[in-house]
Write an enzyme that holds these catalytic residues in place. Structure first.
Site, PDB file in Angstrom:
ATOM      1  N   HIS A   1      27.361  38.109 -31.050  1.00 37.42           N
ATOM      2  CA  HIS A   1      26.226  38.747 -31.693  1.00 37.42           C
ATOM      3  C   HIS A   1      26.610  39.088 -33.123  1.00 37.42           C
ATOM      4  CE1 HIS A   1      22.970  41.625 -32.474  1.00 37.42           C
ATOM      5  NE2 HIS A   1      22.347  41.110 -31.432  1.00 37.42           N
TER       6      HIS A   1
ATOM      7  N   ASP B   1      20.608  38.123 -24.538  1.00 36.02           N
ATOM      8  CA  ASP B   1      19.853  36.902 -24.267  1.00 36.02           C
ATOM      9  C   ASP B   1      20.434  36.110 -23.098  1.00 36.02           C
ATOM     10  OD1 ASP B   1      18.090  37.166 -26.579  1.00 36.02           O
ATOM     11  OD2 ASP B   1      19.892  36.807 -27.748  1.00 36.02           O
TER      12      ASP B   1
END
Length: 425
Positions: free
Chosen positions: A302, A359
Site C-alpha cells: 500500500h 483489496d
C-alpha cells in the site's frame, strides 16, 4: 523541537514555520515560500505534501494504524457499530447517543426514495453502461432536484447518503434487465441495499444476516482514508464553491480509476488467472519476484501502509465467516490464503513490507455475496461517501477558504515567433 525550519536558496536563508499535528506529525508550512523566495516546491503526486489540516482521519502507515475521529478502526468494527453510526461520527465528530442515533437512522431510511422522474434517466443508459458511470451521473443530477443553499447542506447530506445506495442498486438492476426494487424502511442500511440488489417482485427475499454483517463491516472499513486521490478531488472541487452533489460526483470519477478504486477487481482477476493456470500459487509468488515476468501480485502493499493494513486483518476473518457460514466453497479463497501465507513467509515480501491490503479480501467477500466485479468500485464508493462528505464540509468550513490551485514547473517550449499558415514549411 524548533518551531522554525531553515531553507537556504541562492545563498540566502529563509525561515519556515513548523507545524505539529495532534499525533506528532510534522509539517513545514510553505504558504509564503513563493512570495518570499520566488520558488515553489515540486512534489509529483503530492506524496510529501500536506494539502490541508484535517481532524477527520489519522493514519500511521509505519505502525498500521487507522483511526476515525480518534477511534481505532478495529474497535468500531468489533464493537458492533453500524455503518450509519460511523457516518455520523465522521460527519459530526462524535458517535451518536441513542436519541441521536435513532433520529439519524430514521432520516437515512426515510430519504432513500428517488424522485420518480429520475427513473427515466436510467432508461437512457445503454444496458452495458458501467455502474460507476451511472452512479456519477445520477449523483450529479441530484443537484437539479434539490436546492444548493447553505441552509440545505444538512438535508442534502442525508439525501445523498440515503439515495446513493438506491441509485447503485437501480444501476445494477438496469444492467441485468430486472425491475427496480424499492427500499423498505425497517431494514438496516446494508440489508436494504442487498434487498434492492437481489430481490425480485415475483418471490420473497430474506437478507442473509451473514452477508448483512459483512457488508456493514466493509462499508465501515472503506468510510474514509485521509487525503487519498478521490477525497482530495472532492476537496479540490469543493474549494471552487461547487455544490455537494457535483463535488461528490467528481470524487466518484476519481475513484473509478484502476489505480484507486478498481484494485479489488484486479485481485479477483489475478486469482482467476492463477486458477486457470492450475492453481499453483507458489509459481506466481516466484513470478512476482521477477521483474521481467510481467506478473504483478495484486492486493499486496500500500502506498501509505508500510505495515499490515489494519483493515485487511478484519476482512480476513470476515471472508472466512462469509464463505463458511454461507456454505460457499470458493477455490479463489484457498488460492488467496496460499498467496498470503507464502508472501508473509518469504524474505522478498517481508523486506519490502508487501503485506495484504484491504483489496485483497474485499473482492472475495463481494463475490461470495453475488455482487459482480463491475459493481466492486460502486461498493467502494458507497462506503466512502460519508468520508467524502466530511472532507467536503471540513474544507468548506475552513476560515479564509481559498480555491485549490497547484503550481507547476514549466518544461515546454520557450517563446517562439508566430508563423502564418501559408508560410509554414
Amino acid at each position: 523541537m524548533s518551531n522554525m525550519a531553515k531553507l537556504v536558496l541562492n545563498g540566502k536563508e529563509y525561515s519556515l514555520p513548523v507545524v505539529v499535528g495532534s499525533e506528532g506529525e510534522v509539517g513545514i508550512d510553505i504558504a509564503k515560500l513563493r512570495a518570499e523566495t520566488g520558488a515553489i516546491t515540486l512534489d509529483d503526486g503530492y506524496g510529501n505534501t500536506g494539502s490541508c489540516k484535517s481532524a477527520i482521519t489519522f493514519i500511521d502507515g509505519e505502525k498500521g494504524i487507522l483511526r476515525y475521529r480518534g477511534y481505532d478502526i478495529a474497535d468500531l468494527v468489533n464493537g458492533g457499530c453500524r455503518f450509519s453510526e460511523v457516518a455520523y461520527l465522521l460527519l459530526y465528530g462524535n458517535l451518536p447517543n441513542k436519541e441521536q442515533g435513532e433520529k439519524w437512522r430514521y432520516n437515512l431510511t426515510h430519504h432513500t426514495l428517488l424522485h420518480e422522474d429520475m427513473k427515466k434517466f436510467f432508461e437512457g443508459f445503454p444496458p452495458h453502461a458501467h455502474p460507476m458511470a451511472i452512479l456519477s451521473g445520477m449523483v450529479a443530477c441530484l443537484s437539479a432536484y434539490y436546492p444548493e443553499s447553505e441552509a440545505h447542506i444538512e438535508i442534502n447530506t442525508i439525501r445523498l447518503l440515503a439515495k446513493a445506495k438506491t441509485i447503485a442498486a437501480f444501476s445494477y438492476k438496469k444492467s441485468i434487465g430486472q425491475p427496480f426494487v424499492y427500499p423498505i424502511n425497517h431494514l438496516s442500511y446494508a440489508a436494504n441495499f442487498l434487498r434492492m440488489m437481489f430481490a425480485v417482485p415475483s418471490e420473497p427475499y430474506e437478507v442473509n444476516p451473514v452477508f448483512e454483517k459483512a457488508l456493514n463491516q466493509l462499508l465501515i472499513l472503506h468510510a474514509d482514508h485521509e487525503q487519498n486521490c478521490s477525497a482530495s478531488t472532492v476537496r479540490m472541487v469543493g474549494s471552487s464553491g461547487a455544490n455537494l452533489f457535483a463535488s461528490i460526483s467528481a470524487g466518484i470519477g476519481a475513484l473509478w480509476g484502476p489505480l484507486h478504486g478498481g484494485a479489488n477487481q484486479a485481485v479477483i482477476e489475478m486469482l482467476e488467472q492463477i486458477k486457470a493456470d492450475g492453481g499453483n500459487h507458489k509459481k506466481f509468488v516466484e513470478l512476482a519476484k521477477k521483474k521481467d515476468s510481467g506478473f504483478r501480485l495484486m492486493g499486496f502493499g500500500h502506498r501509505v501502509y508500510k505495515n499490515y493494513d489494519p483493515r485487511s486483518r478484519i476482512l480476513k476473518d470476515a471472508a472466512d465467516k462469509v464463505l463458511n457460514q454461507a456454505g460457499i466453497r470458493d477455490p479463489l479463497l484457498d488460492i488467496a490464503k496460499g498467496l498470503e501465507e507464502a508472501a508473509l513467509s518469504d524474505s522478498y515480501f517481508i523486506e519490502r513490507k508487501l503485506y495484504p491490503n484491504v483489496d485483497f479480501y474485499s473482492g472475495l467477500i463481494y463475490r461470495a455475496m453475488g455482487i459482480p466485479t463491475n459493481m466492486f468500485t460502486v461498493m467502494f464508493a458507497l462506503g466512502r461517501l460519508p468520508g467524502w462528505i466530511a472532507q467536503w464540509k471540513e474544507r468548506r468550513e475552513m476560515e479564509g477558504l481559498k480555491i485549490s490551485r497547484p503550481r507547476q514547473i514549466y518544461i515546454g517550449q520557450t517563446k517562439r515567433a508566430f508563423v502564418p499558415l501559408e508560410q509554414r514549411p
